[in-house]
Enzyme design. Structure first.
Site, short mmCIF file in Angstrom:
data_model
loop_
_atom_site.label_atom_id
_atom_site.label_comp_id
_atom_site.label_asym_id
_atom_site.label_seq_id
_atom_site.Cartn_x
_atom_site.Cartn_y
_atom_site.Cartn_z
N ASP A 140 -24.84 5.53 -7.05
CA ASP A 140 -23.55 5.84 -7.67
C ASP A 140 -22.40 5.25 -6.86
O ASP A 140 -22.60 4.65 -5.80
CB ASP A 140 -23.42 7.36 -7.83
CG ASP A 140 -22.80 7.76 -9.16
OD1 ASP A 140 -22.03 6.98 -9.72
OD2 ASP A 140 -23.10 8.88 -9.64
N GLU A 156 -21.80 1.72 -10.94
CA GLU A 156 -20.38 1.74 -10.55
C GLU A 156 -19.47 1.70 -11.77
O GLU A 156 -18.28 1.38 -11.63
CB GLU A 156 -20.07 0.65 -9.52
CG GLU A 156 -20.41 -0.75 -9.89
CD GLU A 156 -19.43 -1.35 -10.89
OE1 GLU A 156 -18.34 -1.75 -10.49
OE2 GLU A 156 -19.77 -1.41 -12.08
N TRP A 157 -20.04 2.02 -12.96
CA TRP A 157 -19.29 2.31 -14.18
C TRP A 157 -18.53 1.10 -14.72
O TRP A 157 -17.58 1.25 -15.50
CB TRP A 157 -18.32 3.49 -13.97
CG TRP A 157 -18.81 4.54 -13.05
CD1 TRP A 157 -20.04 5.14 -13.06
CD2 TRP A 157 -18.11 5.12 -11.95
NE1 TRP A 157 -20.14 6.06 -12.04
CE2 TRP A 157 -18.97 6.06 -11.33
CE3 TRP A 157 -16.82 4.95 -11.43
CZ2 TRP A 157 -18.60 6.81 -10.23
CZ3 TRP A 157 -16.46 5.70 -10.32
CH2 TRP A 157 -17.34 6.63 -9.74
N GLY A 158 -18.89 -0.11 -14.30
CA GLY A 158 -18.19 -1.30 -14.78
C GLY A 158 -16.82 -1.49 -14.18
O GLY A 158 -16.02 -2.31 -14.66
N ASN A 188 -15.89 -2.73 -11.20
CA ASN A 188 -15.67 -3.83 -10.28
C ASN A 188 -16.30 -5.13 -10.78
O ASN A 188 -16.87 -5.90 -10.01
CB ASN A 188 -16.25 -3.48 -8.90
CG ASN A 188 -15.60 -2.26 -8.29
OD1 ASN A 188 -14.58 -2.34 -7.62
ND2 ASN A 188 -16.21 -1.09 -8.54
N ASP A 193 -19.22 7.55 -18.00
CA ASP A 193 -20.33 8.41 -18.41
C ASP A 193 -20.28 8.71 -19.90
O ASP A 193 -19.22 9.01 -20.47
CB ASP A 193 -20.27 9.74 -17.65
CG ASP A 193 -20.59 9.58 -16.18
OD1 ASP A 193 -20.91 8.46 -15.76
OD2 ASP A 193 -20.52 10.59 -15.46
#
Length: 408
Positions: free
Chosen positions: A167, A200-202, A204, A222
């Site tokens: 994460d 990393e949830w998009g 970077n 999420d």
């Protein structure tokens, strides 16, 4: 379909997928040129990983009994034989580090330890996964891996871990590509092949670097168990369809099938979109208490074959008709195409698609309804309205077809 028949059919499907040679795989011609993953784990996840993750349904309310019972459920329901192999423990399993810096599992919730749990999961013919974070703490403020990447990788290898979700919480000041490369190098140094799930949830631009580091990378925030969240997540993930290929997958987050107040139609549409997008299929519901309807969705072998197709292409929106109807298409090995007619609206509608919409040349194709398994026979599209693929689609629902060219 009976449970015994489902198990037998799904076992055959899994065997066929696993035995396909590497030469059967193709790279999307529009995908950026990225060198082969330089890792001892490069042979993993050549089709999207399938399994179970604790987070969506259980959050921090986890223990070793839940994980053992879930492993048992994967076997007893036939999900393991359908391809669901990974049992992944998400956040909240860890509490501290010992004097040598080794991560310590919660002694109350996991009194037998993580190696014993991994051994049990492996004894069931399954694979074992754990969670950590690039920062000093996880999203739930448990110990993260910053500065401990190598010792954590060595510990995971000793325990028999096969899959690690990493994460991005508490990551202030860190470079994402550098941070995740540390994990890839640490896993290789530990000498055990492990799937690396970049989470990393998009944030970077993982689309620029993640394909040479991990096997899958999150593209969105999420997902929630609501129709609105499913559509938003699918739209965000679909934009990057050209990046997917065997061993490298866009990850629109774990499945919410069977959670919240989703209707059966919404669950079916959710699962269909994830299958078409070649997304990792990580069940997130309580497998010990799901309905037969939800189990049937999760183990439909024809739909799973679309997700696990060895060509490794991600499906995408090829047509948006503007009144709630979208046409999605995914190229399959051998020249076939999976086609979904998605009804985003709250009213039943009629949808249609031309062969040219989904990448097929004019002519004949054998059509199969993948959710019912029914063969709809040989259809000919010569450009006239009457010859198009047409279907009634309920509110918040989908129809999924396989079109296989059938020349004279």
């Amino acid at each position: 379909m009976t449970l015994s028949k489902r198990r037998a059919t799904s076992a055959l499907l899994l065997a066929q997928v696993l035995l396909l040679p590497a030469c059967a795989r193709e790279t999307s011609p529009s995908a950026p040129e990225i060198p082969p993953l330089a890792s001892i784990s490069a042979h993993l996840a050549l089709t999207p990983p399938m399994g179970f993750n604790t987070w969506n349904r259980f959050g921090c309310d986890i223990d070793e009994t839940l994980l053992r019972e879930t492993a048992d459920a994967l076997v007893e329901t036939g999900m393991r034989d359908a391809g669901y192999r990974y049992v992944v423990v998400d956040d909240c399993w860890q509490t501290s580090r010992d004097a040598d810096g080794r991560i310590v599992a919660d002694p109350e919730r996991f009194p037998s330890g993580m190696k014993a749990l991994a051994d049990y999961v492996h004894s069931q013919g399954l694979l074992f996964g754990l969670y950590t974070d690039v920062g000093p703490m996880t999203c739930q403020d448990r110990p993260g891996s910053l500065g401990y990447e190598e010792i954590d990788a060595a510990t995971y290898a000793e325990w028999g871990v096969d899959y690690v979700k990493v994460d991005w919480c508490h990551s202030e000041g860190l470079d994402a590509a550098v941070s995740y490369r540390k994990f890839r190098d640490a896993f290789d140094g530990a000498g055990r092949p492990m799937v690396l799930s970049i989470c990393e949830w998009g944030r970077n631009a993982p689309f620029e670097w993640a394909r040479e580091i991990g096997h899958l990378w999150r593209t969105t925030a999420d997902i929630q168990p609501t129709w609105e969240s499913i559509l938003w997540t699918a739209d965000a993930n679909e934009r990057h369809h050209e990046l997917a290929e065997p061993g490298r997958w866009n990850d629109p987050d774990m499945l919410q099938v069977g959670n919240g107040d989703l209707t059966l139609s919404e669950n079916r549409a959710h699962f269909t979109l994830w299958a078409l997008m070649a997304a990792p299929l990580m069940a997130g519901n309580d497998l010990r208490a799901m309905s037969e309807e939800i189990l049937d969705l999760l183990t439909n072998t024809d739909v799973l074959a679309v997700n696990q197709d060895p060509l490794g292409r991600q499906g995408r929106i090829v047509l948006d008709r503007g009144y709630g109807l979208q046409v999605w298409a995914k190229p399959l090995e051998g020249g076939a195409v999976a086609v979904a007619l998605l009804n985003r609206s709250g009213d039943a509608i009629e949808g249609y698609a031309r062969w040219s919409d989904v990448g097929l040349a004019a002519g004949a194709a054998n059509v199969q309804d993948l959710w019912t398994g029914e063969s709809l026979g040989r259809h000919v599209d010569d450009g006239r309205y009457e010859t198009r693929l047409r279907a009634e689609i309920g509110a918040h629902d989908v129809r999924l077809f396989r079109l296989t060219p059938a020349p004279d």
